[in-house]
Design a protein around this motif. Structure first.
Motif, PDB file in Angstrom:
ATOM      1  N   LYS A 458       0.812  -1.207   0.000  1.00 35.81           N
ATOM      2  CA  LYS A 458       0.000   0.000   0.000  1.00 35.81           C
ATOM      3  C   LYS A 458       0.858   1.274   0.000  1.00 35.81           C
ATOM      4  N   LYS A 459       2.071   1.147   0.526  1.00 36.88           N
ATOM      5  CA  LYS A 459       2.916   2.331   0.664  1.00 36.88           C
ATOM      6  C   LYS A 459       4.097   2.293  -0.309  1.00 36.88           C
ATOM      7  N   ARG A 461       7.835   2.846  -0.662  1.00 31.99           N
ATOM      8  CA  ARG A 461       8.971   2.887   0.262  1.00 31.99           C
ATOM      9  C   ARG A 461      10.031   3.832  -0.314  1.00 31.99           C
ATOM     10  N   ARG A 487       1.859  10.004   5.221  1.00 32.15           N
ATOM     11  CA  ARG A 487       2.471   8.812   5.804  1.00 32.15           C
ATOM     12  C   ARG A 487       1.616   7.570   5.598  1.00 32.15           C
ATOM     13  N   ASP A 488       0.372   7.748   5.180  1.00 32.07           N
ATOM     14  CA  ASP A 488      -0.428   6.580   4.824  1.00 32.07           C
ATOM     15  C   ASP A 488      -0.057   6.052   3.441  1.00 32.07           C
ATOM     16  N   LYS A 489       0.652   6.878   2.686  1.00 34.06           N
ATOM     17  CA  LYS A 489       1.026   6.486   1.326  1.00 34.06           C
ATOM     18  C   LYS A 489       2.532   6.232   1.183  1.00 34.06           C
ATOM     19  N   PHE A 490       3.305   6.687   2.179  1.00 32.67           N
ATOM     20  CA  PHE A 490       4.758   6.571   2.065  1.00 32.67           C
ATOM     21  C   PHE A 490       5.370   6.019   3.350  1.00 32.67           C
ATOM     22  N   GLU A 491       6.317   5.119   3.170  1.00 37.05           N
ATOM     23  CA  GLU A 491       7.208   4.700   4.255  1.00 37.05           C
ATOM     24  C   GLU A 491       8.550   5.356   3.964  1.00 37.05           C
ATOM     25  N   GLN A 817       4.503   9.494  -6.844  1.00 41.73           N
ATOM     26  CA  GLN A 817       3.430   8.561  -7.204  1.00 41.73           C
ATOM     27  C   GLN A 817       3.391   8.335  -8.716  1.00 41.73           C
ATOM     28  N   LYS A 828      -0.373   3.641  -7.513  1.00 43.65           N
ATOM     29  CA  LYS A 828       0.276   4.127  -6.287  1.00 43.65           C
ATOM     30  C   LYS A 828       1.127   5.340  -6.575  1.00 43.65           C
TER      31      LYS A 828
END
Length: 828
Positions: A458-459, A461, A487-491, A817, A828
């Motif tokens: 989902k994220k 990185r 932060r819900d989309k990226f680590e 993205q 994503k």
């Protein structure tokens, strides 16, 4: 020293008498071959040889030499002497039966050799000639050559050589060894049959061995070398002179010049076959100490420049020149490698000298002194990189080329290339390819295939790679890249070489999932980053060497922290802004260029906590109230000679102006040649009639102190062709009208992009003339300055996109993205 500086007063009476004795022995032998009624001596000195010709009944004589001859000492009448600068073409409307020029031609620079021989051949068909051979020695020798060199010059004019006299006088006790060794006859081939005796000797002539050395001269050369070596007092010199002595104690410059001259003369005197053993002694240590002393930063005086010109002409012949190494060793004492016509043929450099030679050709002194010197450096490095790249590619199993290439990659300094206006794509790409070849030879695994990315991730990185997260412009403009990513989309993983536990570092870490300290060795760094299975690696520094050559993530990107393309195959994208890049910008990048709206970079100074620690005002600095203050924080290195001239033009046009510079930022270096910069700028200023007290250099550290300093100014002057970003932002923060020039590549457009973002294009110049005129216009119109200052302050309060970290993070989020969507064909 050139021939025109020669003074016969320095010639001893015994030397004159030895010349007279030699003439009395040689002239009768000459008269067996030719019976001249007229003789001209070119380089006659006091006319000793002509006086002996008169003893043999030849009355029509003319001596020619420079105006340095003391006519009171002439051995011929004043009417028989012509004063003439023999570095110019000699035209006399008559011919002579015999032309002589003895031990004189070597006193001229090499580029005068053809002209001098042309002058001789214009005077007559028969010429008696001698000139000093290499290492023969002589205070004024600039072009010592083997006889074949002069034979070639005469042959181009249709003259043949006859080696008749030397065998008859070789062991004669009354003949000076230089004549016995060097004396040759040259005759116009079209006229040789007019002289039966000369014609006979020409038919019996053998010229297979013209280059010979007389035993007495061979022994004398060693004696001279030993005396010169003793006079230099090398052990004392080595123990007393520290590095950069010239900068620390300018008063020693005349002494260092003298020592340099002595060592240069010594190196040119010693026999070629002895150069290795002598250089590996204390002579080599003295040579290195002179290189480290800083003397090359001093302007050459006239005699030194003439001496260097003769060296350059010899160096241009490359390693075919028998004394190539000696000429190089001497030239190294006076000039940088990029000033010289070097031959890139490392295989012909002796191994004992190779490391020193490589250090020399890769050395950058930290500043440029002369107009167009930046471009000289660029072309020098371009040729060097191309040569080593091709050589290693064609000899990949050669330990020699692996070692040379490794040394070059480790030692080369590309920063000065940013000050050039050239497109750097090719040279940086070649440099990266060379570095890859070096790593491959050392068994580094540069390429890597990542496993297929799981579809359910989902994220994204994201890794961010930096040296450290201390207060530094790189940190302030890297933070907005990830500070407000969703932060819900990226680590987010931060990678650093150094950990300092600084509050700014702690804040940066709080905006990421984790911070990883990398070990120092490249192999381990590569393994750690690859193990994190990154989608994107954002490279936020230029100081990580071989690490960034590797494939470390599925997508690798960088941005304006690298002022030009990295040239690196494994960096996929260069992120910039549509206000910063020119049309056809892709031509400047090996990476795929992608742009976002705006400048393409952003600063977040909100976490800055330092307060001013200095108090500055015009009274403290002695600046009159009515003065217009131009100010610049351009780095020491960016203030190249061309920019110094531009600023001098501005200062000359605004008589009451003062220029305040604070160029010694610790971001670029920790040690600066401050005295050099002051001396060099004021030298340029003097040419425009500008007094020294109108230049003020300050050493200001810390952003808060910088902004206090900027409040002194009326107008900010940006640098070119490498413009400012951080320094220009600081000027805009205090509302200073800023004069900038826009060039043809990112590094020369960052300051202009800032002004375009503020919608103030009228402060952007597109040429040096426009830059100067804009600065003058602002200086002469206080109302215009106030208007521009108020406009800048108003627009900086909003804030602009280059100061809006939250907005910038969202732009980067969308871009990351999109790059992933293209790479992985997902949303994503």
């Amino acid at each position: 020293m050139v021939a025109s500086e020669f003074s016969p007063k320095k010639v001893s009476e015994s030397s004159q008498e030895s010349s007279r004795r030699s003439a009395r022995e040689i002239i009768p032998l000459l008269l067996e071959l030719i019976l001249p009624h007229s003789v001209v001596d070119v380089g006659c000195g006091t006319g000793i040889w002509l006086s002996v010709f008169k003893e043999f009944g030849i009355e029509d004589c003319l001596g020619i030499d420079g105006d340095y001859i003391d006519t009171e000492n002439l051995q011929i009448s004043l009417t028989e002497f012509l004063s003439f600068d023999l570095q110019k073409p000699l035209q006399i409307n008559r011919k002579f039966d015999l032309v002589i020029s003895l031990e004189f031609a070597q006193n001229f620079p090499i580029d005068c050799a053809k002209l001098f021989i042309d002058s001789l051949t214009n005077l007559g068909d028969v010429i008696l000639f001698s000139a000093a051979i290499p290492s023969q020695g002589g205070t004024y020798s600039l072009n010592e050559q083997w006889p074949d060199y002069w034979v070639q010059h005469f042959q181009k004019n249709g003259y043949v050589v006859i080696d008749y006299l030397r065998k008859k006088i070789w062991n004669h006790e009354n003949v000076e060894p230089c004549y016995a060794q060097n004396l040759l006859l040259f005759v116009n081939y079209n006229c040789i049959e007019k002289y039966p005796s000369l014609h006979r000797e020409f038919k019996n002539n053998s010229i297979s061995q013209l280059a010979i050395v007389h035993p007495q001269i061979y022994l004398k050369s060693f004696s001279i070398a030993e005396k010169k070596l003793q006079s230099i007092n090398l052990s004392s010199f080595i123990s007393l002179i520290p590095k950069k002595l010239v900068e620390q104690a300018p008063s020693v410059v005349p002494t260092i010049r003298e020592i340099r001259q002595q060592l240069a003369e010594f190196l040119l005197t010693i026999p070629t076959e002895s150069i290795e053993s002598i250089y590996l002694s204390s002579v080599g240590k003295a040579h290195q100490m002179l290189l480290d002393s800083g003397i090359k930063g001093e302007q050459l005086i006239e005699a030194e420049q003439q001496f260097v010109d003769s060296l350059v002409a010899n160096i241009a012949r490359g390693f075919d020149e028998p004394r190539a190494i000696q000429y190089l060793l001497v030239a190294m004492l006076y000039r940088q490698a990029y000033h010289l016509p070097l031959t890139y043929d490392f295989t012909r450099v002796p191994l004992w000298f190779l490391k020193e030679y490589l250090n020399f050709i890769l050395y950058y002194p930290g500043y440029f002194q002369e107009i167009k010197e930046v471009e000289q450096y660029y072309h020098h490095i371009q040729k060097l990189v191309n040569y080593v790249n091709v050589s290693l590619f064609n000899n990949q199993n050669s330990k020699f080329w692996q070692n040379v290439a490794s040394f070059v990659v480790k030692s080369i300094n590309v920063t000065p290339l940013y000050f050039s206006t050239e497109n750097l794509r090719v040279i940086f790409t070649k440099g990266a390819e060379l570095a890859e070849l070096v790593l491959t030879a050392k068994d580094y695994k540069i390429d890597y295939t990542f496993p297929e990315r799981p579809a359910n991730l989902k994220k994204i990185r994201l890794g961010v790679l930096k040296n450290h997260f201390l207060p530094h412009p790189e940190t302030y403009n890297t933070l907005p890249v990830f500070e407000y990513l969703d932060r819900d989309k990226f680590e987010i993983i931060l990678y650093v070489i150094e950990v300092h536990d600084h509050p700014l570092e702690q804040y940066c870490q709080s905006r990421a999932d984790r911070l990883t300290k990398l070990p120092n060795d490249t192999h381990s760094q590569v393994q750690i980053i690859r193990a994190d299975n990154l989608d994107i690696l954002f490279i936020a520094t230029t100081f990580l060497g071989s690490l960034v050559l590797h494939r470390l993530a599925r997508i690798q990107t960088t941005y304006f922290v690298s002022p030009a393309t990295t040239g690196t195959r494994n960096i996929d994208y260069y992120i910039s802004g549509n206000l910063t890049e020119p049309l056809e910008a892709q031509a400047h990048y090996r990476e795929q260029l992608v742009t976002i709206n705006g400048t393409g970079f952003c600063f977040d100074f909100t976490k800055e906590v330092d307060a001013p620690t200095i108090q500055l005002n015009r009274q403290i600095l002695g600046i009159p109230d009515e003065s217009v203050v131009f100010i610049s924080g351009a780095s020491f290195f960016k203030i190249i000679p061309e920019l110094r001239v531009t600023w001098a033009k501005i200062m000359a046009a605004v008589p009451k102006a003062v220029l305040v510079l604070y160029p010694f930022s610790p971001i670029w270096d920790t040690q600066y040649s401050k005295q050099f910069l002051y001396s060099n700028i004021t030298t340029f200023f003097a040419k425009y009639g500008i007094e020294k007290n109108r230049l003020i250099l300050l050493d200001i550290q810390g952003r808060s102190n910088v902004k206090e300093c900027l409040k002194l100014g009326d107008i900010y002057l940006d640098s070119y062709p490498y413009s400012g970003a951080t320094t220009t932002v600081e000027a805009l923060e205090v509302g200073l009208p800023s004069v900038v020039m826009e060039g043809n590549a990112l590094r020369s457009r960052t300051a202009a992009a800032l002004l375009r973002e503020l919608q103030m294009p009228d402060l952007i110049a597109n040429s040096e003339e426009a830059y100067v005129q804009l600065a003058i216009a602002l200086a002469q119109d206080s109302n215009l300055r106030q208007q521009k200052s108020a406009e800048i302050k108003q627009k900086m309060q909003q804030p602009p996109r280059f100061m809006d970290s939250r907005s910038y993070s969202k732009q980067m989020e969308s871009l990351f993205q999109e790059l992933c969507r293209q790479k992985f064909n997902s949303g994503k």
